[in-house]
Design a protein around this motif. Structure first.
Motif, PDB file in Angstrom:
ATOM      1  N   MET A 119      -0.372  97.017  39.150  1.00 22.64           N
ATOM      2  CA  MET A 119       0.710  95.882  39.396  1.00 22.64           C
ATOM      3  C   MET A 119       2.022  96.566  40.215  1.00 22.64           C
ATOM      4  N   ALA A 120       2.321  96.060  41.279  1.00 24.76           N
ATOM      5  CA  ALA A 120       3.458  96.456  41.850  1.00 24.76           C
ATOM      6  C   ALA A 120       4.828  96.354  40.987  1.00 24.76           C
ATOM      7  N   MET A 121       5.651  97.203  41.157  1.00 25.23           N
ATOM      8  CA  MET A 121       6.845  97.054  40.483  1.00 25.23           C
ATOM      9  C   MET A 121       7.827  96.325  41.225  1.00 25.23           C
ATOM     10  N   LYS A 122       8.556  95.244  40.553  1.00 27.26           N
ATOM     11  CA  LYS A 122       9.651  94.709  41.152  1.00 27.26           C
ATOM     12  C   LYS A 122      10.661  95.496  41.670  1.00 27.26           C
ATOM     13  N   ARG A 163      13.727  94.987  41.410  1.00 27.75           N
ATOM     14  CA  ARG A 163      14.950  94.942  40.446  1.00 27.75           C
ATOM     15  C   ARG A 163      14.428  95.782  39.362  1.00 27.75           C
ATOM     16  N   THR A 164      13.470  96.036  38.994  1.00 28.87           N
ATOM     17  CA  THR A 164      12.992  96.967  37.950  1.00 28.87           C
ATOM     18  C   THR A 164      13.131  98.324  38.329  1.00 28.87           C
ATOM     19  N   ARG A 181      16.808  98.677  37.812  1.00 29.44           N
ATOM     20  CA  ARG A 181      17.150  98.940  36.560  1.00 29.44           C
ATOM     21  C   ARG A 181      16.703 100.330  36.098  1.00 29.44           C
ATOM     22  N   GLU A 214      19.406 102.745  34.338  1.00 24.70           N
ATOM     23  CA  GLU A 214      19.012 103.297  33.188  1.00 24.70           C
ATOM     24  C   GLU A 214      19.268 104.971  33.093  1.00 24.70           C
ATOM     25  N   LYS A 242      22.751 105.843  32.886  1.00 23.10           N
ATOM     26  CA  LYS A 242      23.361 105.548  31.668  1.00 23.10           C
ATOM     27  C   LYS A 242      22.858 106.527  30.603  1.00 23.10           C
ATOM     28  N   MET A 279       9.643 102.931  22.629  1.00 23.99           N
ATOM     29  CA  MET A 279       9.527 102.000  23.672  1.00 23.99           C
ATOM     30  C   MET A 279       8.022 101.706  23.889  1.00 23.99           C
ATOM     31  N   GLY A 286       6.084  97.614  23.980  1.00 24.70           N
ATOM     32  CA  GLY A 286       5.353  97.146  24.983  1.00 24.70           C
ATOM     33  C   GLY A 286       5.481  97.659  26.462  1.00 24.70           C
ATOM     34  N   ALA A 287       6.283  99.031  26.408  1.00 26.56           N
ATOM     35  CA  ALA A 287       6.364  99.541  27.736  1.00 26.56           C
ATOM     36  C   ALA A 287       5.184 100.149  28.302  1.00 26.56           C
ATOM     37  N   THR A 288       5.091 100.019  29.451  1.00 23.10           N
ATOM     38  CA  THR A 288       4.077 100.831  30.105  1.00 23.10           C
ATOM     39  C   THR A 288       4.318 102.328  30.112  1.00 23.10           C
ATOM     40  N   PHE A 342       6.971 102.669  33.079  1.00 22.96           N
ATOM     41  CA  PHE A 342       8.106 102.050  32.635  1.00 22.96           C
ATOM     42  C   PHE A 342       8.963 103.190  31.733  1.00 22.96           C
ATOM     43  N   VAL A 343       8.129 103.761  30.918  1.00 22.45           N
ATOM     44  CA  VAL A 343       8.886 104.703  30.337  1.00 22.45           C
ATOM     45  C   VAL A 343       9.450 106.368  31.130  1.00 22.45           C
TER      46      VAL A 343
END
Ligand SMILES: Nc1ncnc2c1ncn2[C@@H]1O[C@H](COP(=O)(O)OP(=O)(O)OP(=O)(O)O)[C@@H](O)[C@H]1O
Ligand SMILES: [Mg+2]
Lengths: 228, 300
Positions: free
Chosen positions: B1-4, B6-7, B10, B14, B17, B209, B213-215, B218-219
């Motif tokens: 799945m391609a990452m959006k 905006r992700t 994000r 992150e 931060k 994380m 439900g984080a892949t 994503f982590v």
């Protein structure tokens, strides 16, 4: 929705926390899981979102057999479930808002939707005024409510809660139960491990009692059945 | 799945931060990068300058060919011309410069004083050819070839001196390369270790994380980006210090070295090269260190 067949869970240290559990929970049911401390309630729950894998037997969630689930598919299973952890499991470096939002960020929800939904559920659990605080600045009960907010924010088909009222005063506990009843009325399946006799005996639902890793009682509209 | 898109945005937010919220751990990692890059940078500059000196010395090696002393005559001139032609024809020869015995004497007088001017009456010196090999390492071979030619009395090149010099230069170059490689490995080890420790302190976070439900990616991505920032921030001080220091040393020393054999490397492109190298090392190690450390805790 949730099925277990002859599930045995033996921890590496030799403790058998599930000793042949067979159960079928239908979509839209509201189930209490009761039993003494150390009976295996948390283990029963952890098997559902695959924090623990069964030693033998099958766990089937929404038609997916978790024994054949590949590691990289596990995140997609967990997104269908909202979990309230007994120890909350909040991210210490993220504030209240960010903790709840995380469950929506992983599904790449759009930021405006995230803002609105997060603020809505935080309002629901009564923490709207503490969105910028960090977990270590919150009381146990407040942390528990953040955990609850996170579990319901992505409107999962199933909410699995491990003693969600364990740290709450009676008033707040009833408020949380109202929320659970409300989302249950909308069709969400709820599995809730609890030691709260009053709640179980007042809001009568299916009660599953676990002792020594075995289901010893399974009654619709049953009682808590233990001394508090 | 391609990452959006905006992700990805994000993840960038992150990572920044997390950098500020990690306080002393960020500071520790940046310090590790800073110290090691400073060492790597200083050593690289020293090595590159030594290398240049070595090159310069090497290129300065030449063969002095003494031409047989002959009566001044057309014949002798023709013989010399013939010799020059023959030497130039040797494939390994770069250039041939003729210096008459009068010019040679002038050089001697310049070096040793007017006492020698009495030789101006009857100059005992030879006419000389200075020959340079295309590759300095071939000096010895070329000298031998020249000695075999007619009308050469001798081809001098400081036999042992040159051979020793080449050995020394080769060794010092290899030592330098080994030193820099060793330093690089130390840097990689130190930095990725610091990052590993800071990520280890956050292994519970990674576990949570994943439970929500984080892949894995994503982590991982914010951590890897954080590593990149650590590399960039950690290379700022070394780049600044090395640039300022070297420019000043260059300004201070270079004027007194004008015309000398030994020369410092010019600030450009040297500083651009070294700074780009430092930045690249910092970013690479930051990313790689984070990637490897997070990987270990993702198996939940
Ligand atoms: N990770 C683990 N490793 C080893 N043993 C464990 C582990 N988790 C639980 N156990 C053991 O399994 C048994 C069941 O534990 P579990 O946490 O499921 O009980 P519980 O019914 O949730 O108790 P409580 O009401 O106190 O939360 C206990 O004896 C416990 O010591
Ligand atoms: Mg428990």
């Amino acid at each position: 929705m949730i099925q277990m067949k002859n599930v045995v869970k033996k921890y590496p240290n030799g403790v058998v926390a599930a000793n042949g559990i067979t159960i079928d929970i239908k979509q839209g049911e509201f189930v209490y899981v009761v039993g003494p401390s150390g009976a295996g309630k948390s283990t029963f729950i952890k098997l559902m979102y695959r924090e623990e894998k069964p030693t033998s037997g099958d766990v089937i969630i929404a038609g997916t057999n978790l024994s054949t689930l590949k590691n990289r598919q596990v995140p997609y299973l967990r997104r269908q479930l909202g979990v309230v952890f007994q120890d909350f499991k909040l991210l210490p470096r993220m504030n209240v808002f960010e903790n709840v939002a995380y469950a929506l960020e992983v599904i790449e929800e759009n930021p405006q939707v995230i803002r609105k939904r997060v603020m809505d559920v935080l309002d629901l659990v009564g923490l709207k005024h503490k969105v910028r605080m960090f977990p270590n600045e919150l009381s146990g009960g407040e942390q528990q409510r953040v955990s609850i907010a996170r579990s319901i924010v992505n409107m999962p088909k199933v909410v699995i809660a491990d003693e969600p009222t364990g740290n709450l005063d009676p008033d707040t506990s009833w408020e949380i139960m109202n929320i659970f009843e409300e989302i249950n009325a909308r069709g969400t399946t709820i599995v809730m491990a609890t030691h709260n006799r009053e709640i179980v005996n007042t809001i009568r639902r299916r009660v599953i009692a676990i002792e020594g890793g075995l289901i010893v009682r399974d009654v619709n509209g049953g009682e808590y059945g233990y001394e508090s | 799945m391609a990452m959006k898109a905006r992700t990805l945005q994000r993840h960038f937010r992150e990572s920044l931060k997390s950098l500020t919220r990690n306080g002393w751990m960020t500071f520790a990692s940046i310090s590790a990068v800073t110290v090691t890059l400073l060492l790597v940078g200083v050593f690289t500059i020293i090595m590159m300058n030594l290398n240049k000196v070595a090159d310069d010395i090497e290129n300065d090696v030449e063969i002095k060919v003494l031409i047989d002393i002959m009566e001044d005559s057309e014949q002798a001139k023709a013989a010399e011309k013939q010799l020059i032609k023959q030497i130039k024809a040797l494939p390994a020869v770069e250039e041939v410069v003729y210096s008459s015995k009068e010019q040679e004497l002038d050089l001697l007088i310049k070096d040793y004083g007017e006492d020698l001017s009495l030789f101006e009456q009857s100059n005992p010196l030879n006419n000389v050819l200075y020959v340079k090999a295309k590759d300095p390492q071939q000096t010895v071979k070329v000298a031998k070839q020249i000695e075999k030619l007619e009308h050469t009395q001798e081809a001098v090149y400081g036999k042992e001196k040159v051979e020793k010099l080449f050995n020394f230069l080769n060794i010092s170059r290899n030592v330098g390369i080994v030193l820099i490689l060793g330093l690089l490995f130390t840097a990689i080890f130190l930095i990725s270790n610091t990052i590993r420790i800071t990520i280890f302190a956050r292994k519970d976070e990674i576990e949570i994380m994943k439970l929500v439900g984080a892949t894995n990616s994503f982590v991982r991505i914010p951590f890897v980006l954080e590593g990149m920032w650590l590399g960039i921030l950690g290379s700022i001080i070394p780049i600044t210090v090395i640039s300022v220091l070297y420019s000043n040393i260059y300004k201070l020393i270079q004027p007194s070295m004008n015309g000398e054999l030994l020369q410092l490397l010019d600030t450009t492109p040297l500083l651009y090269q070294v700074n780009a190298l430092l930045l690249a090392i910092g970013v690479f190690i930051g990313i790689w260190g984070s990637f490897m450390s997070v990987r270990k805790f993702l198996k939940v």
